[in-house]
Design a protein around this motif. Structure first.
Motif, PDB file in Angstrom:
ATOM      1  N   VAL A  75      11.711  62.046 -15.115  1.00 44.32           N
ATOM      2  CA  VAL A  75      11.645  60.676 -15.628  1.00 44.32           C
ATOM      3  C   VAL A  75      10.189  60.278 -15.774  1.00 44.32           C
ATOM      4  CG1 VAL A  75      11.842  59.749 -13.272  1.00 44.32           C
ATOM      5  CG2 VAL A  75      12.312  58.258 -15.230  1.00 44.32           C
ATOM      6  N   ILE A  76       9.881  59.560 -16.844  1.00 47.69           N
ATOM      7  CA  ILE A  76       8.554  58.986 -17.054  1.00 47.69           C
ATOM      8  C   ILE A  76       8.721  57.470 -16.943  1.00 47.69           C
ATOM      9  CG2 ILE A  76       6.614  58.740 -18.645  1.00 47.69           C
ATOM     10  CD1 ILE A  76       7.286  61.411 -19.819  1.00 47.69           C
ATOM     11  N   GLN A 136      13.810  64.602 -20.505  1.00 44.28           N
ATOM     12  CA  GLN A 136      13.466  63.584 -19.517  1.00 44.28           C
ATOM     13  C   GLN A 136      13.963  62.211 -19.945  1.00 44.28           C
ATOM     14  OE1 GLN A 136       9.934  65.044 -20.596  1.00 44.28           O
ATOM     15  NE2 GLN A 136       9.282  63.410 -21.971  1.00 44.28           N
ATOM     16  N   THR A 137      13.913  61.298 -18.996  1.00 44.47           N
ATOM     17  CA  THR A 137      14.142  59.887 -19.284  1.00 44.47           C
ATOM     18  C   THR A 137      12.794  59.214 -19.465  1.00 44.47           C
ATOM     19  OG1 THR A 137      16.113  59.911 -17.882  1.00 44.47           O
ATOM     20  CG2 THR A 137      15.224  57.763 -18.475  1.00 44.47           C
ATOM     21  N   GLY A 142      11.053  48.850 -21.360  1.00 50.13           N
ATOM     22  CA  GLY A 142      11.733  48.524 -20.103  1.00 50.13           C
ATOM     23  C   GLY A 142      13.116  49.113 -19.940  1.00 50.13           C
ATOM     24  N   ALA A 143      13.587  49.881 -20.916  1.00 54.20           N
ATOM     25  CA  ALA A 143      14.941  50.440 -20.847  1.00 54.20           C
ATOM     26  C   ALA A 143      14.866  51.966 -20.846  1.00 54.20           C
ATOM     27  CB  ALA A 143      15.779  49.958 -22.028  1.00 54.20           C
ATOM     28  N   GLU A 177      20.356  51.979 -15.480  1.00 56.76           N
ATOM     29  CA  GLU A 177      19.276  52.686 -14.807  1.00 56.76           C
ATOM     30  C   GLU A 177      19.750  53.570 -13.662  1.00 56.76           C
ATOM     31  OE1 GLU A 177      15.526  50.535 -14.210  1.00 56.76           O
ATOM     32  OE2 GLU A 177      16.525  48.750 -14.989  1.00 56.76           O
ATOM     33  N   SER A 178      21.016  53.550 -13.328  1.00 54.85           N
ATOM     34  CA  SER A 178      21.495  54.401 -12.253  1.00 54.85           C
ATOM     35  C   SER A 178      21.439  55.863 -12.677  1.00 54.85           C
ATOM     36  CB  SER A 178      22.928  54.028 -11.872  1.00 54.85           C
ATOM     37  OG  SER A 178      23.841  54.453 -12.870  1.00 54.85           O
ATOM     38  N   VAL A 179      21.342  56.755 -11.693  1.00 54.69           N
ATOM     39  CA  VAL A 179      21.275  58.182 -12.000  1.00 54.69           C
ATOM     40  C   VAL A 179      22.536  58.634 -12.726  1.00 54.69           C
ATOM     41  CG1 VAL A 179      21.025  60.494 -11.034  1.00 54.69           C
ATOM     42  CG2 VAL A 179      19.742  58.603 -10.034  1.00 54.69           C
ATOM     43  N   ASP A 180      23.696  58.143 -12.320  1.00 55.15           N
ATOM     44  CA  ASP A 180      24.947  58.518 -12.980  1.00 55.15           C
ATOM     45  C   ASP A 180      24.910  58.170 -14.474  1.00 55.15           C
ATOM     46  OD1 ASP A 180      25.956  59.483 -10.627  1.00 55.15           O
ATOM     47  OD2 ASP A 180      27.269  57.768 -10.229  1.00 55.15           O
TER      48      ASP A 180
END
Length: 215
Positions: A75-76, A136-137, A142-143, A177-180
């Motif tokens: 994630v970035i 990656q995310t 902001g999203a 934003e949750s990992v799931d």
């Protein structure tokens, strides 16, 4: 006198042992994620099924940087700082997961007669090499948005030459934003990318048939 001190020494030793156990904290549990997806002929054009192209294709595991080449979920969060989600990882390295998804997509599509991965060392007419540039995310305005970027190269084994190359990129917004939720977005992005890879590869068909290739 010495005997009277023994019970106290034993009690102190037990207390020290319990204290040391408390100081050695157990590691946080790690959630292991499969790459989700529901492949159902993702590259299908809706045309009547034709005879598969008489061609064997091997999909090689994408090359990747050290941080993208492992099982961490990258994630970035901001700027150029790359990190990973705490307490979560993939069930395999990201390049292997993506390779397997590509193989599944080609097999589900059915327009190439034989599709294998580089786990199977058999002859193939054409090999698909790639470099995984992003998996990656990224936080955009902001999203969280999943970004997958893949540089592709098709090698024609008879001529030992690259017949085509292409960069493909997909961006899939996460529903939260949750990992799931992020993992689900990775699955959707991988399915979309796989469909694009299949269609791009088949578009090279005139140069892929055995005995063809560049001159």
């Amino acid at each position: 006198m010495i005997l009277s001190r023994l019970p106290r020494l034993a009690a102190l030793a037990m207390l020290a042992s319990l204290t040391s156990c408390a100081l050695v904290s157990s590691p946080d549990p790690i959630a292991v994620y499969l790459l989700p997806g529901t492949l159902a002929s993702p590259a299908s054009t809706g045309q009547p099924a034709a005879a598969p192209l008489d061609l064997s294709l091997r999909v090689s595991t994408p090359q990747a940087s050290q941080i993208l080449g492992g099982p961490r979920i990258a994630v970035i969060p901001e700027g150029n700082r790359i990190s990973s989600y705490k307490g979560a990882r993939w069930s395999d390295s990201a390049p292997v997961l993506l390779r397997n998804r590509l193989v599944e997509a080609f097999q589900e599509d059915g327009r190439i007669a034989s599709v294998t991965s580089d786990d199977v060392k058999i002859h193939a007419d054409v090999e698909l090499f790639s470099d995984l540039r992003a998996f990656q995310t990224e936080y955009i305005e902001g999203a969280p948005v999943v970004v997958i970027r893949l540089d592709l190269r098709l090698l024609h084994h008879a001529s030992q030459r690259i017949v085509a190359s292409q960069r493909l990129e997909v961006r899939q917004p996460s529903r939260g934003e949750s990992v799931d939720q992020v993992v689900q977005a990775f699955g959707e992005a991988s399915d979309r990318l796989s469909a694009e890879v299949v269609n791009w590869t088949l578009a090279q068909q005139p140069r892929l048939a055995p005995g063809q290739g560049p001159r």
